[in-house]
Design an enzyme around this catalytic site. Structure first.
Site, PDB file in Angstrom:
ATOM      1  N   ALA A 138       0.832  -1.205   0.000  1.00  0.00           N
ATOM      2  CA  ALA A 138       0.000   0.000   0.000  1.00  0.00           C
ATOM      3  C   ALA A 138       0.867   1.255   0.000  1.00  0.00           C
ATOM      4  O   ALA A 138       0.575   2.234  -0.699  1.00  0.00           O
ATOM      5  CB  ALA A 138      -0.930  -0.010   1.213  1.00  0.00           C
ATOM      6  N   TYR A 139       1.931   1.243   0.782  1.00  0.00           N
ATOM      7  CA  TYR A 139       2.831   2.397   0.843  1.00  0.00           C
ATOM      8  C   TYR A 139       3.483   2.638  -0.516  1.00  0.00           C
ATOM      9  O   TYR A 139       3.573   3.777  -0.988  1.00  0.00           O
ATOM     10  CB  TYR A 139       3.885   2.153   1.916  1.00  0.00           C
ATOM     11  CG  TYR A 139       4.717   3.360   2.268  1.00  0.00           C
ATOM     12  CD1 TYR A 139       4.270   4.298   3.194  1.00  0.00           C
ATOM     13  CD2 TYR A 139       5.960   3.557   1.685  1.00  0.00           C
ATOM     14  CE1 TYR A 139       5.038   5.402   3.529  1.00  0.00           C
ATOM     15  CE2 TYR A 139       6.743   4.656   2.008  1.00  0.00           C
ATOM     16  CZ  TYR A 139       6.279   5.573   2.932  1.00  0.00           C
ATOM     17  OH  TYR A 139       7.049   6.662   3.249  1.00  0.00           O
TER      18      TYR A 139
END
Length: 271
Positions: free
Chosen positions: A175-176
């Protein structure tokens, strides 16, 4: 012109106001205080308004520092915050003009991709990408209304914190990585639209920095050693390494820098 006068003409932020997220600790705090040292007044978006450390330090420098409560994870709060800051006092706002925006707020969630939850995905994307978009859009609209290509005032500056993972995939942080790739794309997209209209949009891409966000990496003897071996300068970065970069991008010295993300990584990406 003296040396001091020349440097001031390039880098002074006297009379400008910077809106900063993530300014209570780490890289964000150092960048906020660097802007204050260069002359800027601060507006600090914080979830916890009891934390006055950065504001107090800015005030000790002779700057005005206003703490405004907003949770970057709350879309409703976030969508109203720029209006609250810039609206006139008659409209219930603070009546401030934002000259510089620094989107530094962020969170991290780590897990193997096959077990990475939707909840963690949504949280990271909201804080690290959606909030950057919302604040960039709303501050950009405000800046377009308060300056322009023919204006005699200084250019607006939007500086979004990207990452090495704007270029790489990383491990166990899907996600990052997705969010930071998005931030870099957003920097370019907004720069294309707003550069001719009096606003510079750029970013800063931190390398491996010794902050709370990287505690797990630092504690992992194998991964920490692997990281150190690849950094040509021979050390992890520190928040203080970002002071020069943020002042440069916020100042007149970077008026012809558009759509870039300045790597502050000790040479990692050149390896």
């Amino acid at each position: 012109m003296t040396t001091a006068e020349y440097l001031s003409s390039l880098f002074s932020l006297q009379g400008r106001t910077a809106l900063v997220t993530g300014g209570t600790r780490g890289i964000g705090q150092k960048m906020a205080l660097a802007l204050a040292k260069a002359g800027a007044d601060l507006v600090l978006i914080q979830r916890d308004i009891e934390n006055q450390d950065t504001a107090d330090q800015a005030r000790q420098l002779g700057r005005t520092a206003t703490v405004v409560q907003c949770d970057l994870a709350d879309k409703t709060q976030l969508g109203a915050i720029v209006h609250k800051i810039t609206a006139s006092t008659d409209e219930g706002g603070l009546g401030l003009v934002i000259d510089i925006l620094v989107n530094s707020g962020g969170i991290q969630r780590r897990a193997p991709a096959e077990t990475f939850s939707d909840e963690n995905w949504d949280q990271v994307l909201q804080v690290n990408l959606n909030a950057v978009w919302t604040l960039s859009r709303d501050c950009g609209r405000h800046m377009l209304a308060t300056r322009g290509p023919t204006s005699t005032t200084h250019r607006g500056k939007i500086i979004n914190v990207a990452s090495l993972l704007s270029y790489q995939g990383g491990m166990t942080v899907p996600a990052y990585a997705a969010a930071k790739h998005g931030v870099y794309g957003l920097i370019k997209a907004l720069s294309n639209e707003w550069s001719p209209k009096g606003i510079n949009v750029n970013g800063i891409s931190p390398g491996y920095i010794a902050t709370e966000m990287n505690t797990a990496l630092i504690a992992d003897p194998v991964r920490s050693r692997q990281i150190m071996e690849r950094i040509p300068i021979g050390r992890w970065g520190t928040p203080a390494d970002f002071e020069g970069a943020i002042v440069f991008l916020a100042s007149r010295a970077a008026d012809y820098v558009c759509g870039e993300s300045l790597l502050v990584d000790g040479g990692w990406m050149a390896r």
